[in-house]
Design an enzyme around this catalytic site. Structure first.
Site, PDB file in Angstrom:
ATOM      1  N   GLN A   1       0.817  -1.223   0.000  1.00 34.71           N
ATOM      2  CA  GLN A   1       0.000   0.000   0.000  1.00 34.71           C
ATOM      3  C   GLN A   1       0.846   1.265   0.000  1.00 34.71           C
ATOM      4  OE1 GLN A   1      -1.547  -1.192   3.988  1.00 34.71           O
ATOM      5  NE2 GLN A   1      -1.426   0.990   4.404  1.00 34.71           N
TER       6      GLN A   1
ATOM      7  N   HIS B   1      -6.300  -1.552  11.647  1.00 32.09           N
ATOM      8  CA  HIS B   1      -5.709  -2.010  10.390  1.00 32.09           C
ATOM      9  C   HIS B   1      -6.639  -3.014   9.726  1.00 32.09           C
ATOM     10  CE1 HIS B   1      -2.698  -2.981   7.523  1.00 32.09           C
ATOM     11  NE2 HIS B   1      -2.041  -3.923   8.172  1.00 32.09           N
TER      12      HIS B   1
ATOM     13  N   ASN C   1      -1.069  -9.454   4.555  1.00 31.03           N
ATOM     14  CA  ASN C   1      -0.924  -8.038   4.835  1.00 31.03           C
ATOM     15  C   ASN C   1      -0.676  -7.308   3.523  1.00 31.03           C
ATOM     16  OD1 ASN C   1      -0.683  -5.660   6.286  1.00 31.03           O
ATOM     17  ND2 ASN C   1       1.260  -6.190   7.255  1.00 31.03           N
TER      18      ASN C   1
ATOM     19  N   CYS D   1      -5.062   0.493   3.794  1.00 33.37           N
ATOM     20  CA  CYS D   1      -5.127  -0.919   4.197  1.00 33.37           C
ATOM     21  C   CYS D   1      -6.552  -1.469   4.056  1.00 33.37           C
ATOM     22  CB  CYS D   1      -4.649  -1.077   5.627  1.00 33.37           C
ATOM     23  SG  CYS D   1      -5.544  -0.042   6.798  1.00 33.37           S
TER      24      CYS D   1
HETATM   25  C1  LIG Z   1      -4.863   6.516   8.620  1.00 33.95           C
HETATM   26  C2  LIG Z   1      -5.524   5.230   8.308  1.00 33.95           C
HETATM   27  C3  LIG Z   1      -4.600   4.109   8.486  1.00 33.95           C
HETATM   28  C4  LIG Z   1      -5.198   2.789   8.002  1.00 33.95           C
HETATM   29  C5  LIG Z   1      -4.148   1.729   7.918  1.00 33.95           C
HETATM   30  C6  LIG Z   1      -2.868   2.134   7.677  1.00 33.95           C
HETATM   31  S1  LIG Z   1      -1.562   1.039   7.762  1.00 33.95           S
HETATM   32  O1  LIG Z   1      -0.459   1.624   7.050  1.00 33.95           O
HETATM   33  O2  LIG Z   1      -1.933  -0.227   7.267  1.00 33.95           O
HETATM   34  C7  LIG Z   1      -1.090   0.875   9.410  1.00 33.95           C
HETATM   35  C8  LIG Z   1      -1.979   0.380  10.338  1.00 33.95           C
HETATM   36  C9  LIG Z   1      -1.583   0.239  11.674  1.00 33.95           C
HETATM   37  C10 LIG Z   1      -0.308   0.599  12.056  1.00 33.95           C
HETATM   38  C11 LIG Z   1       0.578   1.112  11.112  1.00 33.95           C
HETATM   39  C12 LIG Z   1       0.182   1.260   9.789  1.00 33.95           C
HETATM   40  N1  LIG Z   1      -6.226   2.366   8.913  1.00 33.95           N
HETATM   41  C13 LIG Z   1      -7.494   2.309   8.503  1.00 33.95           C
HETATM   42  O3  LIG Z   1      -7.882   2.623   7.391  1.00 33.95           O
HETATM   43  C14 LIG Z   1      -8.445   1.770   9.547  1.00 33.95           C
HETATM   44  C15 LIG Z   1      -8.751   0.349   9.136  1.00 33.95           C
HETATM   45  C16 LIG Z   1      -9.688  -0.362  10.033  1.00 33.95           C
HETATM   46  C17 LIG Z   1      -9.888   0.065  11.356  1.00 33.95           C
HETATM   47  C18 LIG Z   1     -10.771  -0.643  12.167  1.00 33.95           C
HETATM   48  C19 LIG Z   1     -11.417  -1.767  11.662  1.00 33.95           C
HETATM   49  C20 LIG Z   1     -11.214  -2.175  10.362  1.00 33.95           C
HETATM   50  C21 LIG Z   1     -10.351  -1.454   9.545  1.00 33.95           C
HETATM   51  N2  LIG Z   1      -9.620   2.596   9.594  1.00 33.95           N
HETATM   52  C22 LIG Z   1      -9.497   3.904  10.018  1.00 33.95           C
HETATM   53  O4  LIG Z   1      -8.428   4.457  10.233  1.00 33.95           O
HETATM   54  N3  LIG Z   1     -10.649   4.593  10.194  1.00 33.95           N
HETATM   55  C23 LIG Z   1     -11.965   3.966  10.234  1.00 33.95           C
HETATM   56  C24 LIG Z   1     -12.945   4.715   9.389  1.00 33.95           C
HETATM   57  C25 LIG Z   1     -12.997   6.191   9.766  1.00 33.95           C
HETATM   58  N4  LIG Z   1     -13.943   6.941   8.906  1.00 33.95           N
HETATM   59  C26 LIG Z   1     -14.166   8.289   9.469  1.00 33.95           C
HETATM   60  C27 LIG Z   1     -15.148   9.058   8.614  1.00 33.95           C
HETATM   61  O5  LIG Z   1     -16.370   8.344   8.515  1.00 33.95           O
HETATM   62  C28 LIG Z   1     -16.190   7.049   7.915  1.00 33.95           C
HETATM   63  C29 LIG Z   1     -15.248   6.216   8.770  1.00 33.95           C
HETATM   64  C30 LIG Z   1     -11.580   6.746   9.561  1.00 33.95           C
HETATM   65  C31 LIG Z   1     -10.620   6.045  10.451  1.00 33.95           C
END
Ligand SMILES: CCC[C@@H](/C=C/S(=O)(=O)c1ccccc1)NC(=O)[C@H](Cc1ccccc1)NC(=O)N1CCC(N2CCOCC2)CC1
Length: 220
Positions: free
Chosen positions: A19, A161, A187, A25
């Site tokens: 990604q 994530h 992942n 993610c």
């Molecule tokens: C900034 C977003 C980072 C991203 C993943 C990035 S990542 O690079 O994979 C990573 C993850 C963890 C540590 C380090 C790096 N995370 C997400 O998208 C996570 C994924 C997730 C979380 C919980 C359950 C299932 C999936 N979701 C989220 O971050 N969010 C959930 C949805 C939310 N929206 C707000 C506005 O209204 C709609 C919903 C925004 C925040």
């Protein structure tokens, strides 16, 4: 159900993707699930477009995060998914360039799955890879093996994530000859991370919330 099962051995999983520096993610978790559903129910394994979701899914926030449950709704609203080749991944939020005529994959609905890990394993064998939310705390420093952090270090209530369960198994733990049940998770951080891009986590005690937000698209 079998002692172990892996959808990679049944042509339902595309190669590990990366990604990049974009919080997409959630989109990779969903494309991975739908790639599996399409392969299993339509017999074709087609890499699907995450960039379409990053750019065009108005229910989520592109590189700033999203939720699989929102993405399934957005895919149904848009009309389907283009292939990775037709709408390639750029790891940055861009103007939506979705074309209905380029849709190659559609979904009929989406479901929330049980939190019971034995029933999840059963569902996986009969249906395909599962999109999940997970607490990624133990993934940042993961170097391989079966990850089983103490719950206070990987709070199951703090999912952050989106990833994909592709299978499960039992690990012969050399030291004490004990058997460790695990989930095999795809992942989206490239193949140099973890075990060729994969993560194995203990199965059976909600480790890192692996069972808290399991979902899937339905392809009839
Ligand atoms: C900034 C977003 C980072 C991203 C993943 C990035 S990542 O690079 O994979 C990573 C993850 C963890 C540590 C380090 C790096 N995370 C997400 O998208 C996570 C994924 C997730 C979380 C919980 C359950 C299932 C999936 N979701 C989220 O971050 N969010 C959930 C949805 C939310 N929206 C707000 C506005 O209204 C709609 C919903 C925004 C925040």
């Amino acid at each position: 159900i079998p002692l172990k099962f892996d959808w990679r051995e049944h042509g339902a999983v595309t190669p590990v993707k990366n990604q990049g520096a974009c919080g997409s993610c959630w989109a990779f978790s969903v494309t991975g699930n739908i790639e599996g559903q399409w392969a299993i129910n339509r017999g074709k394994l087609i890499p699907l477009s995450e960039q379409e979701l990053v750019d065009c899914d108005r229910l989520d926030n592109g590189c700033n995060g999203g939720l699989p449950s929102n993405a399934y709704q957005a895919i149904m609203k848009l009309g389907g998914l283009e292939t990775e080749t037709d709408y390639k991944y750029d790891a940055v939020d861009k103007k939506c360039s979705f074309k209905r005529t380029k849709v190659r994959v559609t979904i009929d609905s989406a479901v929330n799955l049980t939190t019971d890990e034995d029933l999840l394993a059963k569902w996986l064998v009969h249906n395909g890879p599962i999109s999940i939310g997970i607490n990624a705390n133990a993934m940042q420093f993961y170097m391989g093996g079966v990850s089983h952090p103490w719950s206070f270090l990987c709070n199951k209530a703090n999912l952050d994530h989106g990833v994909l369960i592709v299978g499960y198994g039992m690990d012969e733990f050399k030291l004490f000859k004990e058997k460790l049940p695990y989930w095999t998770i795809k992942n989206s951080w490239g193949t140099s991370w973890g075990e060729q891009g994969y993560y194995r986590v203990f199965r059976g005690d909600s480790t890192c919330g692996v069972n808290q937000m399991a979902t899937s698209a339905i392809v009839k």
